[in-house]
Write a protein that holds these residues in place. Sequence first.
Motif, PDB file in Angstrom:
ATOM      1  N   PHE A 344       0.933  -1.171  -0.047  1.00  0.00           N
ATOM      2  CA  PHE A 344      -0.015  -0.175  -0.028  1.00  0.00           C
ATOM      3  C   PHE A 344       0.695   1.266  -0.048  1.00  0.00           C
ATOM      4  CE2 PHE A 344      -3.167  -2.935   1.834  1.00  0.00           C
ATOM      5  CZ  PHE A 344      -4.028  -2.610   1.031  1.00  0.00           C
ATOM      6  N   ASP A 345       0.288   2.302  -0.587  1.00  0.00           N
ATOM      7  CA  ASP A 345       0.721   3.766  -0.392  1.00  0.00           C
ATOM      8  C   ASP A 345      -0.254   4.455   0.563  1.00  0.00           C
ATOM      9  OD1 ASP A 345       3.164   3.442  -2.147  1.00  0.00           O
ATOM     10  OD2 ASP A 345       1.953   3.565  -4.057  1.00  0.00           O
ATOM     11  N   CYS A 346       0.199   5.440   1.051  1.00  0.00           N
ATOM     12  CA  CYS A 346      -0.734   6.147   1.972  1.00  0.00           C
ATOM     13  C   CYS A 346      -0.170   7.461   1.953  1.00  0.00           C
ATOM     14  CB  CYS A 346      -0.404   5.674   3.480  1.00  0.00           C
ATOM     15  SG  CYS A 346      -1.427   6.622   4.773  1.00  0.00           S
ATOM     16  N   SER A 347      -1.475   8.412   1.760  1.00  0.00           N
ATOM     17  CA  SER A 347      -0.942   9.950   1.572  1.00  0.00           C
ATOM     18  C   SER A 347      -2.002  10.441   2.544  1.00  0.00           C
ATOM     19  CB  SER A 347      -1.287  10.555   0.290  1.00  0.00           C
ATOM     20  OG  SER A 347      -1.130  11.837   0.336  1.00  0.00           O
ATOM     21  N   ILE A 348      -1.619  11.455   3.685  1.00  0.00           N
ATOM     22  CA  ILE A 348      -2.691  12.371   4.485  1.00  0.00           C
ATOM     23  C   ILE A 348      -2.873  13.569   3.674  1.00  0.00           C
ATOM     24  CG2 ILE A 348      -2.984  13.200   6.567  1.00  0.00           C
ATOM     25  CD1 ILE A 348      -2.749  10.288   6.725  1.00  0.00           C
ATOM     26  N   ARG A 349      -4.355  13.893   3.316  1.00  0.00           N
ATOM     27  CA  ARG A 349      -4.573  15.023   2.568  1.00  0.00           C
ATOM     28  C   ARG A 349      -5.434  15.922   3.161  1.00  0.00           C
ATOM     29  NH1 ARG A 349      -4.079  13.526  -3.132  1.00  0.00           N
ATOM     30  NH2 ARG A 349      -2.454  12.012  -3.239  1.00  0.00           N
ATOM     31  N   ASP A 350      -5.578  17.201   2.998  1.00  0.00           N
ATOM     32  CA  ASP A 350      -6.555  18.064   3.527  1.00  0.00           C
ATOM     33  C   ASP A 350      -7.529  18.241   2.718  1.00  0.00           C
ATOM     34  OD1 ASP A 350      -6.085  19.476   1.255  1.00  0.00           O
ATOM     35  OD2 ASP A 350      -4.547  21.254   2.197  1.00  0.00           O
ATOM     36  N   GLU A 351      -8.492  18.945   3.363  1.00  0.00           N
ATOM     37  CA  GLU A 351      -9.893  19.175   2.656  1.00  0.00           C
ATOM     38  C   GLU A 351     -10.020  19.342   1.132  1.00  0.00           C
ATOM     39  OE1 GLU A 351     -12.196  21.865   4.936  1.00  0.00           O
ATOM     40  OE2 GLU A 351     -12.393  20.632   6.444  1.00  0.00           O
ATOM     41  N   GLU A 352      -8.971  19.986   0.785  1.00  0.00           N
ATOM     42  CA  GLU A 352      -8.708  20.264  -0.787  1.00  0.00           C
ATOM     43  C   GLU A 352      -7.906  19.059  -1.460  1.00  0.00           C
ATOM     44  OE1 GLU A 352     -10.186  22.732  -2.174  1.00  0.00           O
ATOM     45  OE2 GLU A 352     -10.672  23.604  -0.174  1.00  0.00           O
ATOM     46  N   GLY A 353      -7.682  18.055  -0.981  1.00  0.00           N
ATOM     47  CA  GLY A 353      -6.924  16.967  -1.534  1.00  0.00           C
ATOM     48  C   GLY A 353      -5.300  17.006  -1.586  1.00  0.00           C
ATOM     49  N   ARG A 354      -4.931  17.971  -0.944  1.00  0.00           N
ATOM     50  CA  ARG A 354      -3.520  18.193  -0.903  1.00  0.00           C
ATOM     51  C   ARG A 354      -2.707  17.418   0.233  1.00  0.00           C
ATOM     52  NH1 ARG A 354      -4.466  24.616  -1.149  1.00  0.00           N
ATOM     53  NH2 ARG A 354      -5.425  23.935   0.597  1.00  0.00           N
ATOM     54  N   PRO A 355      -1.622  16.969  -0.155  1.00  0.00           N
ATOM     55  CA  PRO A 355      -0.756  16.251   0.799  1.00  0.00           C
ATOM     56  C   PRO A 355      -0.480  17.150   1.759  1.00  0.00           C
ATOM     57  CG  PRO A 355      -0.174  15.307  -1.308  1.00  0.00           C
ATOM     58  CD  PRO A 355      -0.984  16.618  -1.731  1.00  0.00           C
ATOM     59  N   VAL A 356      -0.403  16.589   3.125  1.00  0.00           N
ATOM     60  CA  VAL A 356       0.291  17.458   4.217  1.00  0.00           C
ATOM     61  C   VAL A 356       1.441  16.839   4.723  1.00  0.00           C
ATOM     62  CG1 VAL A 356      -2.234  18.308   4.627  1.00  0.00           C
ATOM     63  CG2 VAL A 356      -1.440  16.235   6.048  1.00  0.00           C
ATOM     64  N   PRO A 357       1.997  17.634   5.387  1.00  0.00           N
ATOM     65  CA  PRO A 357       3.453  17.006   5.988  1.00  0.00           C
ATOM     66  C   PRO A 357       3.024  16.111   7.187  1.00  0.00           C
ATOM     67  CG  PRO A 357       3.198  19.250   6.761  1.00  0.00           C
ATOM     68  CD  PRO A 357       2.053  18.885   5.758  1.00  0.00           C
ATOM     69  N   PRO A 358       4.137  15.326   7.579  1.00  0.00           N
ATOM     70  CA  PRO A 358       3.913  14.398   8.812  1.00  0.00           C
ATOM     71  C   PRO A 358       3.669  14.980   9.961  1.00  0.00           C
ATOM     72  CG  PRO A 358       6.125  13.953   7.536  1.00  0.00           C
ATOM     73  CD  PRO A 358       5.522  15.095   7.019  1.00  0.00           C
ATOM     74  N   GLY A 359       2.754  14.558  10.907  1.00  0.00           N
ATOM     75  CA  GLY A 359       2.542  15.121  12.049  1.00  0.00           C
ATOM     76  C   GLY A 359       1.359  15.886  11.879  1.00  0.00           C
ATOM     77  N   THR A 360       0.689  16.302  10.567  1.00  0.00           N
ATOM     78  CA  THR A 360      -0.584  17.115  10.614  1.00  0.00           C
ATOM     79  C   THR A 360      -1.806  16.023  10.393  1.00  0.00           C
ATOM     80  OG1 THR A 360       1.006  18.245   9.405  1.00  0.00           O
ATOM     81  CG2 THR A 360      -1.568  18.771   9.007  1.00  0.00           C
ATOM     82  N   LYS A 361      -2.906  16.653  10.805  1.00  0.00           N
ATOM     83  CA  LYS A 361      -3.977  15.654  10.791  1.00  0.00           C
ATOM     84  C   LYS A 361      -4.551  15.708   9.415  1.00  0.00           C
ATOM     85  CE  LYS A 361      -5.089  16.342  15.614  1.00  0.00           C
ATOM     86  NZ  LYS A 361      -5.795  16.827  16.568  1.00  0.00           N
ATOM     87  N   GLY A 362      -5.313  14.709   8.939  1.00  0.00           N
ATOM     88  CA  GLY A 362      -5.799  14.920   7.553  1.00  0.00           C
ATOM     89  C   GLY A 362      -6.645  13.606   7.152  1.00  0.00           C
ATOM     90  N   GLU A 363      -7.449  13.562   5.966  1.00  0.00           N
ATOM     91  CA  GLU A 363      -7.876  12.315   5.524  1.00  0.00           C
ATOM     92  C   GLU A 363      -6.953  11.242   5.039  1.00  0.00           C
ATOM     93  OE1 GLU A 363     -11.702  10.736   2.575  1.00  0.00           O
ATOM     94  OE2 GLU A 363     -11.007  12.963   2.471  1.00  0.00           O
ATOM     95  N   ILE A 364      -7.103  10.106   5.396  1.00  0.00           N
ATOM     96  CA  ILE A 364      -6.197   8.988   4.873  1.00  0.00           C
ATOM     97  C   ILE A 364      -6.719   8.714   3.410  1.00  0.00           C
ATOM     98  CG2 ILE A 364      -5.513   6.763   5.409  1.00  0.00           C
ATOM     99  CD1 ILE A 364      -6.099   7.217   8.252  1.00  0.00           C
ATOM    100  N   TRP A 365      -5.675   8.769   2.766  1.00  0.00           N
ATOM    101  CA  TRP A 365      -5.803   8.359   1.169  1.00  0.00           C
ATOM    102  C   TRP A 365      -4.820   7.047   0.947  1.00  0.00           C
ATOM    103  CZ3 TRP A 365      -7.085  11.897  -3.542  1.00  0.00           C
ATOM    104  CH2 TRP A 365      -7.731  12.917  -3.112  1.00  0.00           C
ATOM    105  N   LEU A 366      -5.501   5.922   0.247  1.00  0.00           N
ATOM    106  CA  LEU A 366      -4.636   4.805  -0.062  1.00  0.00           C
ATOM    107  C   LEU A 366      -4.642   4.433  -1.457  1.00  0.00           C
ATOM    108  CD1 LEU A 366      -6.216   2.584   3.216  1.00  0.00           C
ATOM    109  CD2 LEU A 366      -3.841   3.941   2.903  1.00  0.00           C
ATOM    110  N   ARG A 367      -3.535   3.610  -1.532  1.00  0.00           N
ATOM    111  CA  ARG A 367      -3.345   3.158  -3.035  1.00  0.00           C
ATOM    112  C   ARG A 367      -2.892   1.872  -3.056  1.00  0.00           C
ATOM    113  NH1 ARG A 367       0.009   6.901  -6.716  1.00  0.00           N
ATOM    114  NH2 ARG A 367       1.436   6.337  -5.704  1.00  0.00           N
TER     115      ARG A 367
END
Length: 526
Positions: A344-367
């Motif tokens: 799996f790949d994982c990316s944490i994204r903000d409400e606009e779908g933009r990746p956020v840095p480590p330690g930042t809360k956001g939605e979990i996107w998976l691939r």
Amino acid sequence: MLYLRQMIKRCANNYPTKVAYYCGDHKATWKQMNERSDRFAVALQNMGFGKGSTVSIMTLESIEVYEHFYACMKMGAARVGVNTQYAWPEMKHVLKNSKTRVLLVDARVKSMVVEQREEIEDLGITLIGYNGEHDFAFDYEKLLSEATGEPEWPELAPDDLLLISYTSGTTGVPKGVMLTQRGGSDCVIHSVISFGFNPDDVWYMPAASAWVVVLMNCYGLGNAMTTVIPDGSFKIDTYLRDVGRFRVTVGLLVPTMIHRAITEYQTGQYDMSSMRVLVYGSSPATPKLIRDARESFKVQMIQTYALTESSGGWVTFLTEQDHKLALESEPELLKSVGRLGLHFDCSIRDEEGRPVPPGTKGEIWLRGTTMMKGYMDMPAETAEVLKDGWLRTNDIGQLDERGYLYLLDRQKFMIITGAVNVFPTTVEAVLVDHPAILEVAVVGVPHPEWGEAVVAVVNRRSTHQDATAADIIAFCNGKLSKQETPKHVVFVDELPKTSNAKVKKAEIKKWLSSEKGLVPWNTEIE
């Protein structure tokens, strides 16, 4: 690619006399599983069903569940489990939405089918009964006895349907998650590798097979290990007895089950000496529960995180070594669900779908290759969650610098109170340390001043029935912020749960929001 149907043949050829499944007093070898699923597939093909047909099953737990699934794999049919806890409108939706052609019915749960028989037959569905008396047009054992030879194996593509797994149906109509042949195969192979299963292991995941759990009870296809399944339905005392009876080595329990298992195990009636690993996941677990389970069962522990949309494939793993590190020096790790599997790949994204840095809360996107094909006949909902090869999970989390994923909560259960975001699991992790609390669910309830207010729904231990709401709220002082501290506590005898022991938070929230008098601020609301 290697399809699951090929794995069935190899298990049968290479381990013919080895037990594939135990279920109560019943068992079946790999050779028997292969032969009986062959005969069912032949019978279905003789009746005119084949690749692309949807072959459903409505049942309590039994070995026939997997004979049915294996037959579907061989003939390229899509498997659907119809949840026996659904009301008829939900069942009808599943049958229509999945375009079911055949329904295999366990005689133990035939009443709903009998009551709605005319409507079911009007949908063009062929009924087959098994496991007891029935008056359906076809009988499973008779079909198998009359079938000869091997089924035709149609050509398969990796993106062909393997199964459609329907959501629990706690809100709206159930959504059919379309899972693929490649996703199922990769889920089995990667799970066997990531958990460290070996051919001598005995695996026991006692959840209901109506949904994607059916695939998790096929992990034996990856290494020919033995799987134990509940006989009919899950009961905690039966589960613990089965661990000793069948010498289970790796078991899985969701957190609500672990609570009950610890209490029952303390009666001293059970032998769990064979178990080396306890896997937990499916919903957040508190650090206290993890500590209690390790101390009670004396087993290694693995925490996991998965979704139906990922074929039930486990996305993260908090390993035994991670648990040791947490207990020795880094307790915060126990709040993590572990690091990502390499599939799996994982990316944490903000409400606009933009990746956020480590330690930042956001939605979990998976691939990854186990992701769903989409929701059955729901193009808008599919387009909302599948974005350029990524799956938007609707889960809120954050990654740290070392790659550990912290699952904060489901986005739909996040509470916004006085413009402050509160994650229910954060509150639950504190409350569960209260000696009076056996189980707790925290939800947001509409409030005239703050938008929503934090409410804790508590099942008290039998030894602490005198604990009050004031006691529990006071316990939060210094542990939670003012916004996170519950504004009210409601006591119940039991939390409502799905057939797989997940707490029905949406149902709890609806109950608290709609019934007057349960929370003090809605007594005047009409």
